[in-house]
Design an enzyme around this catalytic site. Structure first.
Site, PDB file in Angstrom:
ATOM      1  N   LYS A 195     -40.163 -15.986  84.867  1.00 26.22           N
ATOM      2  CA  LYS A 195     -40.188 -16.673  83.581  1.00 26.22           C
ATOM      3  C   LYS A 195     -40.893 -18.010  83.773  1.00 26.22           C
ATOM      4  CE  LYS A 195     -37.277 -18.657  80.001  1.00 26.22           C
ATOM      5  NZ  LYS A 195     -35.968 -18.687  79.357  1.00 26.22           N
ATOM      6  N   LYS A 248     -42.329 -12.992  81.600  1.00 26.08           N
ATOM      7  CA  LYS A 248     -42.291 -13.703  80.327  1.00 26.08           C
ATOM      8  C   LYS A 248     -43.011 -15.037  80.447  1.00 26.08           C
ATOM      9  CE  LYS A 248     -38.986 -16.045  77.450  1.00 26.08           C
ATOM     10  NZ  LYS A 248     -37.693 -16.617  77.368  1.00 26.08           N
TER      11      LYS A 248
END
Ligand code: PBG
Length: 325
Positions: A195, A248
């Site tokens: 992330k 992400k």
């Protein structure tokens, strides 16, 4: 393979031929839909930074859940906006917290729908960081216990899968141990393993009211220029017990999706984040592109890069489009 002997255009002549040699497909089962749950009753308010997305009160969830299920979408991921924020993010792990109530309501109404929960503290802390603040810093090890009890409280409420998004070191292992100790050996962990610290989360922070009050998330989320570090993060999360690996954001990080898909034999999820959704919507509003076509292209690109499934705010709309096609 030389022209004129080989002419790539032969197989692009008509839609049937194009379909015959199509390498990647997109279907409703590839999509997971994020939902934002708020306190109150009968609330269904459009989120200004995410056109077409709503803040929903718990009583609205059965109806929305049924529609999602009917569209062939397999699951949702829940984000909660608590009625009260504090230093320790108490509502994140309160058995009567917003997400816990949402999970119970949804699972009762639509048991077939996979209910995932985002495990993080940023929506619940008054400072807006994803962990506990000790001496002005986000303290890694002190945060782990709170994340673990948050995940357990979601499982107790009936969540089918938990998805830690905080980026503290060791949180997958802390959550796995806590779940197992409480008898939830069967609940999978979808880890936001790679992330990145991204400006594409902007619209979400408005939607979830989770912007940090001071500083930023660069001391825990990943530095965008790094890819080898992403592979180390994934390695660690797999060693700690992650069942599914997430990358992400998605579109600016397609290379990471591909590398994770090639190097690890684990399911790969990608999150088409709020900013990716919002920029397509915004450009369409200005008449600069066709939102539906651009969305389908973005999602199929994320799948082609190697994602097994995609978290997307466009899930219901795209499922409807795919049904018509
Ligand atoms: C919570 C969380 C965030 C997102 C998912 N979980 C925000 C953040 O890390 O700042 C972003 C999702 C999106 O932008 O759509 N930590």
């Amino acid at each position: 393979m030389n022209y004129p002997l080989y002419r790539p255009r032969r197989l692009r002549t008509n839609e049937a031929l194009r379909k015959l040699v199509r390498e990647t497909s997109l279907c409703p089962e590839d999509l997971i839909y994020p939902l934002f749950v708020v306190p109150g009753r009968d609330v269904q308010e459009e989120i200004s930074s995410l056109p077409g997305q709503f803040h929903l009160s718990v009583d609205k969830l059965p109806g929305v859940g049924r529609k999602i299920h009917e569209l062939g979408i397999l699951g949702v991921i829940l984000f909660g906006l608590p009625s009260r924020k504090d230093e320790r993010g108490s509502e994140a792990y309160d058995p009567q917290g917003i997400v816990q109530r949402a999970v119970r309501e949804l699972k009762e109404a639509v048991p077939e729908l996979i209910v995932m929960t985002d495990v993080c503290l940023c929506e619940y802390t008054d400072h807006g960081h994803c962990g506990l603040i000790v001496n002005g810093n986000v303290d890694n090890d002190a945060s782990l216990e709170l994340l673990a009890i948050t995940a357990v409280s979601h499982a107790k409420a009936g969540a089918d899968m938990v998805a830690p998004s905080d980026m503290m070191d060791g949180r997958v292992s802390a959550i796995r141990k806590a779940l197992d100790a409480e008898g939830f050996q069967g609940i999978p962990i979808l880890s936001y393993a790679a992330k990145y610290c991204s400006s594409f989360y902007g619209p979400f922070r408005e939607a979830a009211q989770s912007a940090p009050r001071f500083g930023d998330r660069r001391s825990y989320q990943m530095d965008p220029p790094n890819w080898r570090e992403a592979l180390r993060e994934v390695t660690l999360d797999i060693q700690e017990g992650a069942d599914i690996i997430m990358v992400k954001p998605a579109m600016p990080y397609l290379d990471i999706i591909t590398r994770v898909r090639e190097q690890f034999h684990y399911p790969v999820a990608a999150y088409q984040v709020s900013g990716e959704f919002a920029m397509i919507q915004a450009a369409a509003r200005l008449g600069w592109l066709d939102a539906q076509k651009a969305m389908l292209e973005a999602l199929v690109g994320i799948k082609r890069a190697g994602a097994d499934f995609i978290l997307s705010y466009a899930a219901p709309e795209v499922a409807r489009l795919l049904e018509e096609a």
